[in-house]
Design a protein around this motif. Structure first.
Motif, mmCIF file in Angstrom:
data_model
loop_
_atom_site.group_PDB
_atom_site.id
_atom_site.type_symbol
_atom_site.label_atom_id
_atom_site.label_comp_id
_atom_site.label_asym_id
_atom_site.label_seq_id
_atom_site.Cartn_x
_atom_site.Cartn_y
_atom_site.Cartn_z
ATOM 1 N N HIS B 65 0.862 -1.180 0.000
ATOM 2 C CA HIS B 65 0.000 0.000 0.000
ATOM 3 C C HIS B 65 0.890 1.219 0.000
ATOM 4 N N ASP B 66 0.332 2.341 -0.410
ATOM 5 C CA ASP B 66 1.111 3.579 -0.341
ATOM 6 C C ASP B 66 0.171 4.753 -0.114
ATOM 7 N N CYS B 67 -0.495 5.239 -1.186
ATOM 8 C CA CYS B 67 -1.262 6.474 -1.043
ATOM 9 C C CYS B 67 -2.530 6.300 -0.203
ATOM 10 N N ARG B 68 -3.121 5.160 -0.270
ATOM 11 C CA ARG B 68 -4.400 4.860 0.380
ATOM 12 C C ARG B 68 -5.503 5.828 -0.053
ATOM 13 N N GLU B 69 -5.345 6.390 -1.236
ATOM 14 C CA GLU B 69 -6.439 7.196 -1.767
ATOM 15 C C GLU B 69 -6.712 6.879 -3.226
ATOM 16 N N GLY B 70 -6.344 5.682 -3.610
ATOM 17 C CA GLY B 70 -6.740 5.193 -4.921
ATOM 18 C C GLY B 70 -6.021 5.803 -6.101
ATOM 19 N N ILE B 71 -4.817 6.344 -5.894
ATOM 20 C CA ILE B 71 -4.157 6.958 -7.044
ATOM 21 C C ILE B 71 -2.780 6.389 -7.370
ATOM 22 N N CYS B 72 -2.221 5.560 -6.500
ATOM 23 C CA CYS B 72 -0.852 5.132 -6.776
ATOM 24 C C CYS B 72 -0.770 3.739 -7.387
ATOM 25 N N GLY B 73 -1.779 2.910 -7.157
ATOM 26 C CA GLY B 73 -1.772 1.571 -7.740
ATOM 27 C C GLY B 73 -0.901 0.577 -7.000
ATOM 28 N N THR B 74 -0.517 0.905 -5.768
ATOM 29 C CA THR B 74 0.338 -0.020 -5.013
ATOM 30 C C THR B 74 -0.476 -1.125 -4.356
ATOM 31 N N CYS B 75 -1.640 -0.779 -3.813
ATOM 32 C CA CYS B 75 -2.429 -1.794 -3.116
ATOM 33 C C CYS B 75 -2.934 -2.807 -4.136
ATOM 34 N N SER B 76 -3.087 -4.032 -3.693
ATOM 35 C CA SER B 76 -3.570 -5.053 -4.628
ATOM 36 C C SER B 76 -4.589 -5.922 -3.907
ATOM 37 N N THR B 92 -8.435 -1.431 -3.635
ATOM 38 C CA THR B 92 -8.539 -2.053 -2.312
ATOM 39 C C THR B 92 -8.513 -1.015 -1.191
ATOM 40 N N CYS B 93 -7.647 -0.014 -1.352
ATOM 41 C CA CYS B 93 -7.509 0.974 -0.279
ATOM 42 C C CYS B 93 -8.774 1.815 -0.105
ATOM 43 N N GLN B 94 -9.606 1.867 -1.130
ATOM 44 C CA GLN B 94 -10.847 2.648 -1.051
ATOM 45 C C GLN B 94 -12.070 1.764 -0.829
HETATM 46 S S1 FES Z 1 -2.738 2.409 -1.947
HETATM 47 FE FE1 FES Z 1 -2.493 3.764 -3.616
HETATM 48 S S2 FES Z 1 -4.077 3.080 -4.912
HETATM 49 FE FE2 FES Z 1 -4.473 1.908 -3.153
#
Ligand code: FES
Ligand code: HEM
Lengths: 259, 269
Positions: B65-76, B92-94
């Motif tokens: 995870h990284d941004c936790r706002e749906g913009i970085c694409g790290t969460c899976s 997933t983060c949202q």
């Molecule tokens: S943590 Fe960045 S898009 Fe989900």
């Protein structure tokens, strides 16, 4: 990078080959069905038509070889892509996996394809080669002396004259569907082919880059209607024999009366 | 209107994929996630479970995870068989716990594909996407400083469409959702994004040929036009871009094959 290498070697290239060969095969199965529906009129029609096709000689062979090449490329591409995709999915399967929106027909392409192939082989052995059900094959003594009662025309040209002796394909078809299992197998097989085309006809537009959200719904409706029409037309022939609507007429006097 | 109390705490059972390392075998392990607020995000719920595991001295669940706002694409994470969980157009983060009911069993797995090897638990290595991007997802020409706004006219429709494609956050959900583990949606978004803009024209053919070639070499599967990718995409990128890429690929292949070679030498000073 080159043309042949890209078409045969890349994922998109192989998809394009599958779509183009699929399109050729769709053209064939539709033309084939339209020709076969002549079974519902006088035996002169189907017999004259079959005689005309056989009289094309080299042109017939060119078409046959072209279709064979299309089938081989289609199945080769389907097999290679399927194997690659299975490998791409990786060793560990999902514990839980749901379909989100893929259509039913799209999920069984590989199965419907294999059944269609089995059907294709039986169909050729049945009506083209006479390897199965050979007692009612068009080239047996009893079926090779059909006398045309009228001229047969294609595009206004007379291609088979009244009085000529041709193979009785009409009779072969009606006798060929007498066994219940054969008629039912044909109906199931064309049903699965229609299901294959329900995805295939839609999918080929996407593969060739001719599909987008603006007319995807119209395309879908068209494909559904086309597949339904194809199924009804194809199932009608064995169906009509099964229900007794089409019966083999008693052997024509020209053959039977003079021992 | 009186707001309904959405704070009712509830509990779910998790079945989480645990795998110590790339070469180790993995398995599902059951965890109880208790006293959850419906307004927690899915990742916050995992944080709570991990706090408990840490207190108990167990190895916490590794997730990206990284941004936790749906913009970085790290969460899976594939949640109950769908990449990024039950929502439409949501990462997933949202994803919030109110999407689940008290007593639910939730399967949590990594994105699975041969090209995305598992690093640990729910974390996968998605370097393959970077490799594809490096093959052509850029414009070589030096862009210089920002030009005047209207110096380069771009039809509004094309600009909007390019923006739709540019929304791709490279998360890999398309690959994870596809039964063939195909990366076509991702690649087509990159190809479509640059191919729609004037700046991308010079390298348009080279780009699509190189990116598709790299995609194939990295062991992604091929598209069977079932559109699970666009349905799972947190940015709802349309599979129309795949059709567009197929067309581009075919055109580029023909143009490339019939392009005359420039008469020898060439070159500048
Ligand atoms: S943590 Fe960045 S898009 Fe989900
Ligand atoms: C008369 C015979 C056949 C016709 C008319 C036909 C037609 C088509 C068409 C039009 C497509 C779509 C191509 C695309 O995705 O763009 C297709 C796909 C496919 N066909 Fe066939 N096909 C036939 C026989 C077969 C056979 C015998 C097999 C199997 C061995 C087969 C397997 C497949 C597979 C696997 C696909 C890919 C499906 C997908 O995209 O998910 N087909 N077919």
């Amino acid at each position: 990078m080159n043309l042949v290498g890209n078409l045969f070697g890349s994922s998109i290239g192989r998809k394009i080959l599958m779509a183009v060969t699929g399109l050729i095969l769709i053209g064939f199965v539709i033309g084939h069905l339209v020709g076969n529906l002549q079974v519902f009129s006088h035996p002169d029609k189907l017999n004259g038509y079959a005689h005309f096709l056989r009289s094309l000689g080299p042109a017939l062979w060119i078409a046959r070889i072209g279709l064979l090449v299309a089938v081989v490329i289609h199945i080769w591409a389907a097999t290679v892509l399927t194997l690659e995709s299975k490998r791409a999915r990786g060793g560990e399967p999902y514990g839980v996996k749901t379909w989100i929106q893929a259509t039913l027909s799209s999920r069984y392409m590989r199965w419907t394809g294999v059944v269609v192939l089995a059907f294709l082989l039986y169909h050729l052995a049945h009506f083209t080669l006479g390897v199965v059900q050979s007692d009612t094959f068009k080239e047996t003594e009893a079926l090779r002396h059909y006398k045309m009662t009228a001229d047969y025309h294609v595009l206004g040209f007379t291609v088979v004259r009244a009085g000529s002796e041709v193979l009785d394909v009409h009779r072969m078809v009606l006798l060929g569907f007498q066994p219940l299992v054969v008629a039912i197998f044909y109906i199931i097989a064309v049903g699965l082919l229609s299901l294959h085309l329900l995805h295939g006809m839609d999918s080929l537009f996407q593969t060739l880059g001719w599909r987008n959200a603006r007319w995807a719904r119209s395309l879908r409706t068209f494909v559904m209607l086309a597949c339904a029409a194809y199924f009804i037309g194809s199932a009608a022939i064995p169906g009509a024999v099964l229900t007794g609507l089409l019966k083999p007429v008693p052997v024509t006097p020209s053959v039977a009366a003079h021992p | 209107m009186v707001a309904v109390n959405t704070q009712q705490p509830f509990s779910v059972t998790l079945r989480v994929w645990r795998q110590a390392g790339p070469a180790q075998p993995g398995k599902f392990v059951e965890y109880a996630a208790k006293d959850l607020s419906p307004n927690m995000s899915f990742l916050e719920m995992l944080d709570v479970v991990n706090d408990e595991l840490t207190v108990k001295g167990e190895e916490p669940i590794a997730f990206a995870h990284d941004c936790r706002e749906g913009i970085c694409g790290t969460c899976s994470c594939t949640i109950n068989g769908k990449p990024h969980g039950p929502g439409k157009g949501i990462a997933t983060c949202q994803t919030y716990m109110r999407s689940f009911k008290d007593g639910d069993t939730i399967f949590v797995e990594p994105f699975r594909a041969r090209a995305f090897p598992v690093v640990k638990d729910l974390i996968t290595d998605r370097t393959a996407f970077d490799t594809i991007t490096q093959a052509g997802g850029f414009i070589t020409a030096r862009a210089g400083s920002a030009p005047d706004a209207n110096a380069l006219p771009i039809p509004k429709g094309d600009a909007d469409l390019a923006m739709d494609a540019a929304q791709c956050i490279g998360c890999g959900a398309c690959v994870a959702a596809c039964k063939n583990a195909s990366a076509m949606l991702f690649v087509s978004a990159k190809v479509g994004h640059l191919g729609l803009l004037p700046q991308g024209q010079a390298e348009r053919d080279r780009r699509v040929l190189a990116m598709v070639n790299t995609m194939d070499t990295l062991g992604f599967g091929s598209c069977t036009n079932q559109y699970e990718c666009s349905a799972a995409c947190p940015k709802l990128i349309s599979h129309d871009f795949i059709a567009r890429m197929n067309r581009d690929y075919l055109k580029a292949t023909f143009r490339d094959a019939f392009k005359p070679a420039p008469a020898g030498g060439g070159g500048g000073a």
